[in-house]
Design an enzyme around this catalytic site. Sequence first.
Site, PDB file in Angstrom:
ATOM      1  N   ASP A   1      -2.424  -7.360  14.819  1.00 16.54           N
ATOM      2  CA  ASP A   1      -1.810  -5.993  14.955  1.00 16.54           C
ATOM      3  C   ASP A   1      -1.981  -5.379  16.631  1.00 16.54           C
ATOM      4  O   ASP A   1      -0.848  -4.836  16.701  1.00 16.54           O
ATOM      5  CB  ASP A   1      -2.443  -4.792  14.092  1.00 16.54           C
ATOM      6  CG  ASP A   1      -1.913  -4.969  12.745  1.00 16.54           C
ATOM      7  OD1 ASP A   1      -0.784  -5.378  12.441  1.00 16.54           O
ATOM      8  OD2 ASP A   1      -2.512  -4.761  11.613  1.00 16.54           O
TER       9      ASP A   1
ATOM     10  N   HIS B   1      -0.249   0.957  16.227  1.00 12.97           N
ATOM     11  CA  HIS B   1      -0.428  -0.369  17.010  1.00 12.97           C
ATOM     12  C   HIS B   1       0.705  -0.535  18.091  1.00 12.97           C
ATOM     13  O   HIS B   1       1.353  -1.464  18.394  1.00 12.97           O
ATOM     14  CB  HIS B   1      -0.447  -1.422  16.124  1.00 12.97           C
ATOM     15  CG  HIS B   1      -1.496  -1.530  15.141  1.00 12.97           C
ATOM     16  ND1 HIS B   1      -2.809  -1.481  15.536  1.00 12.97           N
ATOM     17  CD2 HIS B   1      -1.375  -1.277  13.908  1.00 12.97           C
ATOM     18  CE1 HIS B   1      -3.540  -1.630  14.152  1.00 12.97           C
ATOM     19  NE2 HIS B   1      -2.795  -1.427  13.362  1.00 12.97           N
TER      20      HIS B   1
ATOM     21  N   SER C   1     -10.556  -2.424   8.631  1.00 12.46           N
ATOM     22  CA  SER C   1     -11.150  -3.507   9.152  1.00 12.46           C
ATOM     23  C   SER C   1     -12.041  -3.979   8.094  1.00 12.46           C
ATOM     24  O   SER C   1     -12.177  -5.293   8.350  1.00 12.46           O
ATOM     25  CB  SER C   1     -11.938  -2.905  10.414  1.00 12.46           C
ATOM     26  OG  SER C   1     -10.991  -2.350  11.439  1.00 12.46           O
TER      27      SER C   1
ATOM     28  N   ARG D   1       0.985  -1.159   0.110  1.00  7.94           N
ATOM     29  CA  ARG D   1      -0.004   0.129   0.149  1.00  7.94           C
ATOM     30  C   ARG D   1       1.023   1.436  -0.090  1.00  7.94           C
ATOM     31  O   ARG D   1       2.118   1.284   0.078  1.00  7.94           O
ATOM     32  CB  ARG D   1      -0.974   0.069   1.358  1.00  7.94           C
ATOM     33  CG  ARG D   1      -1.941  -1.146   1.210  1.00  7.94           C
ATOM     34  CD  ARG D   1      -2.804  -1.300   2.360  1.00  7.94           C
ATOM     35  NE  ARG D   1      -1.932  -1.899   3.513  1.00  7.94           N
ATOM     36  CZ  ARG D   1      -2.557  -2.014   4.938  1.00  7.94           C
ATOM     37  NH1 ARG D   1      -3.579  -1.377   5.128  1.00  7.94           N
ATOM     38  NH2 ARG D   1      -1.583  -2.677   5.664  1.00  7.94           N
TER      39      ARG D   1
ATOM     40  N   SER E   1     -21.019 -13.656  24.397  1.00  2.00           N
ATOM     41  CA  SER E   1     -19.688 -14.403  24.663  1.00  2.00           C
ATOM     42  C   SER E   1     -19.353 -14.499  25.947  1.00  2.00           C
ATOM     43  O   SER E   1     -19.701 -13.705  26.746  1.00  2.00           O
ATOM     44  CB  SER E   1     -18.638 -13.305  23.908  1.00  2.00           C
ATOM     45  OG  SER E   1     -17.483 -13.882  23.892  1.00  2.00           O
TER      46      SER E   1
ATOM     47  N   TYR F   1      -0.786   4.113  10.942  1.00  2.39           N
ATOM     48  CA  TYR F   1      -0.928   3.097  11.799  1.00  2.39           C
ATOM     49  C   TYR F   1       0.168   2.787  12.804  1.00  2.39           C
ATOM     50  O   TYR F   1       1.411   2.596  12.107  1.00  2.39           O
ATOM     51  CB  TYR F   1      -1.682   1.887  11.280  1.00  2.39           C
ATOM     52  CG  TYR F   1      -2.734   1.881  10.379  1.00  2.39           C
ATOM     53  CD1 TYR F   1      -4.009   2.027  11.273  1.00  2.39           C
ATOM     54  CD2 TYR F   1      -2.970   1.761   9.033  1.00  2.39           C
ATOM     55  CE1 TYR F   1      -5.222   2.128  10.629  1.00  2.39           C
ATOM     56  CE2 TYR F   1      -4.226   1.495   8.601  1.00  2.39           C
ATOM     57  CZ  TYR F   1      -5.224   2.113   9.280  1.00  2.39           C
ATOM     58  OH  TYR F   1      -6.658   2.150   8.655  1.00  2.39           O
TER      59      TYR F   1
ATOM     60  N   GLU G   1      -5.400   4.331  14.055  1.00  2.00           N
ATOM     61  CA  GLU G   1      -6.286   3.149  14.733  1.00  2.00           C
ATOM     62  C   GLU G   1      -6.811   3.892  16.110  1.00  2.00           C
ATOM     63  O   GLU G   1      -7.941   3.606  16.479  1.00  2.00           O
ATOM     64  CB  GLU G   1      -5.733   1.976  14.859  1.00  2.00           C
ATOM     65  CG  GLU G   1      -4.606   1.989  16.103  1.00  2.00           C
ATOM     66  CD  GLU G   1      -3.089   2.474  15.666  1.00  2.00           C
ATOM     67  OE1 GLU G   1      -2.385   2.604  16.459  1.00  2.00           O
ATOM     68  OE2 GLU G   1      -3.030   2.922  14.609  1.00  2.00           O
TER      69      GLU G   1
ATOM     70  N   LYS H   1       1.908   1.751   7.518  1.00  2.00           N
ATOM     71  CA  LYS H   1       2.443   1.030   8.674  1.00  2.00           C
ATOM     72  C   LYS H   1       3.249   1.585   9.603  1.00  2.00           C
ATOM     73  O   LYS H   1       4.152   2.682   9.188  1.00  2.00           O
ATOM     74  CB  LYS H   1       3.110  -0.221   8.278  1.00  2.00           C
ATOM     75  CG  LYS H   1       1.908  -1.356   7.640  1.00  2.00           C
ATOM     76  CD  LYS H   1       0.597  -1.621   8.287  1.00  2.00           C
ATOM     77  CE  LYS H   1       0.775  -2.446   9.546  1.00  2.00           C
ATOM     78  NZ  LYS H   1      -0.142  -2.783  10.416  1.00  2.00           N
TER      79      LYS H   1
END
Length: 373
Positions: free
Chosen positions: A272, A98, A136, A15, A222, A96, A120, A75
Amino acid sequence: MIIGIPSEVKEDEYRVAITPAGVRELTSAGHTVYVEAGAGVGSSMSDREFEHTGAQIIAEADDVWAASDLVCKVKEPVPSEYERLGARPGQTLFTYLHLAASRVCTDALVAGGNVAIAYETVRLPDNSLPLLAPMSEVAGRMAPLMGAHHLMRPGGGRGVLVAGVPGVRAARIVILGAGVAGMAAATIAVGMHSDVYVLDRNLDRLRDVDHHFRGALETVASSQHAIEEVCIDADIVIGAVLVVGARAPRLVSDALVEKMRVGSVLVDIAVDQGGCFESTRPTTHSNPTFEVHGSIFYCVANMPGAVPHTSTHALANATLPYTLSIAAHGWKHAVRDDPALAEGVNVVAGHVVYEPVAEAHGLPFTPLSSLIA
């Protein structure tokens, strides 16, 4: 302002952080855009296309970093880029990050002394994540496809056709999390005529899922017990759980994987953020899987990188308004004016200003407000 777009250097990342249309918007507003030569090739965007809309093509990544007030990436920086982080005092990095899953990258950004804004963690008042949502959606739609491929015998799985055929049951796909990625995964899984189960702790969210799919899948509240019950018989398990800016919870233990069918497939979209399976570790598109107790783990850390043309356009459409704001006003004024963008600021001049990252690594936390007052 000078905006720099370097090539992505993470393995199997194709990307690029901007499109030619985005370049035109920035240059029309009076800004200068430097694009590293070949940065868009992986996304089927040539240097000529970027030049046509006003970008200047720069041969070396070091020169892009050194000359730019604002660096936009896709990234997080990798070790080969760490020495570039302090190349220009006061530089802003928008990408991004993370960081809760990477102490090494966090330390590098702190040492670099620049401003790091994470796509994010940009968060709107309704708690939606406008810069994470597009990727996502891509990763969520890819997850059942990757699971279906690896469930086939040539992909390492038990040899099951995900859609089944008349007289033979379809694959059971379990999706942990009913957020953006989970809903995208469910859309494809249902479309492939699988036996789909979606788990989430939010009952109102499960009601929305049930209404949206009109009974075409099963919703399950859950809990650890519920996860164990549905995963034991699953052919594919998709981890799509997100805690904003923090490490993902580990929901599937190795002990549970050992009880699952040999040749089942586990796809961790949350890799990630550290992943939601006990044995999750980042993999690449070139070497995407590994085996745990006879099950296949697919834990590619940049899943949307496999479809870069689609992903780049989807990401750039979302990030461009924020990029324009930072370029027009500088990061301080931009985050003062936009609380959502302020949520994205993770590191400023050696200080960790995003509390979940500080907590994840036991680092001192400095409120952003104290640095922009």
